[in-house]
Every structure is written in structure tokens, then in C-alpha cells.
Scaffold this active site. Structure first.
Site, PDB file in Angstrom:
ATOM      1  N   SER A 163      29.584  -7.044  -5.455  1.00 45.57           N
ATOM      2  CA  SER A 163      28.345  -6.962  -6.244  1.00 45.57           C
ATOM      3  C   SER A 163      27.862  -5.530  -6.239  1.00 45.57           C
ATOM      4  CB  SER A 163      27.264  -7.863  -5.631  1.00 45.57           C
ATOM      5  OG  SER A 163      26.003  -7.622  -6.232  1.00 45.57           O
ATOM      6  N   TYR A 173      22.688 -11.093   1.490  1.00 43.51           N
ATOM      7  CA  TYR A 173      23.655 -10.908   0.398  1.00 43.51           C
ATOM      8  C   TYR A 173      24.101  -9.449   0.332  1.00 43.51           C
ATOM      9  CZ  TYR A 173      25.497 -11.147  -4.412  1.00 43.51           C
ATOM     10  OH  TYR A 173      26.292 -11.087  -5.527  1.00 43.51           O
ATOM     11  N   LYS A 231      28.020  -8.499   1.171  1.00 40.18           N
ATOM     12  CA  LYS A 231      28.815  -7.967   0.072  1.00 40.18           C
ATOM     13  C   LYS A 231      29.286  -6.543   0.367  1.00 40.18           C
ATOM     14  CE  LYS A 231      28.978 -11.295  -3.023  1.00 40.18           C
ATOM     15  NZ  LYS A 231      30.241 -11.865  -3.548  1.00 40.18           N
TER      16      LYS A 231
END
Length: 263
Positions: free
Chosen positions: A144, A157, A161
């Protein structure tokens, strides 16, 4: 353009919807046989049947939770039984988070670590030996833009990531001698069903104009002023799977409509 992928086998996690399904369609259009992995068997079976019918490829579904060691083991058994190995691995399974560092419990950190990082580690350990025997392969990690340019409301997150991006880089140096190319793709705003669901929930009490909400997000973050489609992102994945990208090794590519603010 013939990308030379016909007859290859690809394993795609998170493959029953959104980006994963779009990548599966893109590869199937090039003649790639597919192992689709996700948690929901009904959606998997439907997707596998449709892809086989539309593109004349062989597609099988494996219902498994790759955030667990048992789920990964089920995938490895299914790949071996179905095709005897794979040429392509797309680590796509993942989901956003919403928390603060101060409030998030250990269990939430562990879940995202297992889903975003350990799934990729375990699948690489299990599938790379077969890729070696087949003469090489391609591994792509869907991370991401948040791995580099974090959003404040999803620290777990962001962190996991970023770890996936580093794992991709590290793995690439270990297996390139076996003709296995590993790269990472960092999408920006991609219009997945999750984004639409979230937008509808957030606007339910204010008139329900979820499309305007998403346009506002795009206006704020992306110079291109729109979300990308899963198909636009899938095109880049498919290219990276081919020999047309033969000198791409250990890199991270941003497909983000200009969202990244740094060099």
C-alpha cells in the site's frame, strides 16, 4: 501484446473480490491457470467457474484463512494436488484497520501481522522450492502507499504493510539466483467494494451521497482526482508477471494517481 504467460500457474490470495479478482481476470485473459484463495467458498467457486468459462483456463478455489499456519498449509496442499506447483504468487490478501497505537490491543497487532506479513512468509517458504524446480517464477506483494505515506487512523495497517514491503525486498535478494523475481506494488486509492461499503456507512446519516464522499477523498489525496479501478491496477500486476518485466527485481512500484508526495 502477447506477454508469454499462457500455460503458467498463478496463486492469488484474496482472490474472490476486488483487486485479487481483477488480477485473476487479467492473468486468465493471458491464458494463466489459477489457484484462487479466499475465506468464502461460495464466492470462490463462483469466481473460479466464471473465469474458466470466460477464458478457457483451469481455475480452482481453495477456501482458507492465510492469516493462519493451517490455512497456508491448506493452500500448499491444494496447489500441489491441483497443479504440482506454481509459477506466480500474488500475495494480495489484506484489509484496512482503524485504531490508535495507545488503544489497540496486542491481539489486533498480531492479527494484522499474521495476515499481511506471515502469510507472505509462509507461502514463500512453501511455494519457492516448487518454483525452483519449474525453472523460476514471480512473486508480487500487494502492499500500500501507506507503507511509505501513512494515514493517521490506521497505524497497524501502516506498520504491517511497511514490513511487507521490506520482506519483499529481502526475499528478492535471496531467490533471484533461482530466477525468481520478487517485487512489491503499492496502490493508492483503488475503488474496491470495501471503499464503497465504508462510504455508504459513513454517509448513511447525512443523505447517503457516498459517491460524493469518495470524490472528496480523491480530490484531497490524488492529483488525478479520481480513484483507480481494480482493473487498472491489475494491468500493472499482469505486466510484472511477464518476461516484459524481466529486469524488475526487488523494487517497489507506486500505482497511485500521483498520491505519493515524496520522491
Amino acid at each position: 501484446m502477447d506477454l508469454g504467460l499462457k500455460g503458467k500457474v498463478a496463486v492469488i490470495t484474496g482472490a474472490s473480490v476486488g483487486i485479487g479478482l481483477a488480477v485473476a481476470k487479467g492473468l486468465a485473459a493471458e491464458g494463466v491457470d489459477l489457484v484462487l484463495v479466499a475465506r468464502h467458498k461460495d464466492r470462490l467457486d463462483e469466481a473460479a467457474g466464471q473465469l474458466s468459462a470466460d477464458f478457457g483456463v483451469r481455475a480452482i478455489g481453495i477456501a482458507a484463512d492465510v492469516a493462519t499456519a493451517e490455512g497456508v498449509d491448506a493452500v500448499l496442499r491444494g496447489v500441489d494436488d491441483g497443479f504440482g506447483g506454481t509459477d506466480i504468487l500474488i500475495n494480495n490478501a489484506g484489509t484496512g484497520s482503524n485504531e490508535t497505537v495507545m488503544e489497540a490491543e496486542d491481539a489486533k497487532w498480531q492479527f494484522y501481522w499474521d495476515l499481511h506479513v506471515m502469510a507472505a512468509v509462509r507461502l514463500a517458504r512453501g511455494l519457492v522450492p516448487g518454483m525452483k524446480r519449474r525453472g523460476g517464477g514471480v512473486i508480487l506483494h500487494n502492499a500500500s502507499i501507506c507503507a511509505t505515506q501513512p494515514l493517521w487512523y490506521e497505524p497497524i495497517y501502516n506498520v504491517t504493510k511497511a514490513a511487507l514491503q521490506m520482506f519483499s525486498k529481502t526475499l528478492s535478494t535471496e531467490v533471484i539466483g533461482d530466477n525468481i523475481r520478487v517485487n512489491c506494488i503499492n496502490p493508492g486509492l483503488i475503488l474496491t467494494p470495501d471503499w464503497i461499503k465504508t462510504a455508504k456507512e459513513l454517509t448513511a446519516q447525512s443523505g447517503g451521497d457516498w459517491e460524493a464522499y469518495l470524490q472528496g477523498v480523491a480530490n484531497e489525496h490524488a492529483p488525478i482526482k479520481r480513484f483507480g479501478t481494480p482493473e487498472e491496477l491489475a494491468n500493472f500486476f499482469v505486466f510484472q508477471c511477464s518476461e516484459k518485466a524481466s529486469y524488475s527485481v526487488g523494487s517497489t512500484y507506486f500505482v497511485d494517481g500521483g498520491m505519493l508526495k515524496t520522491l
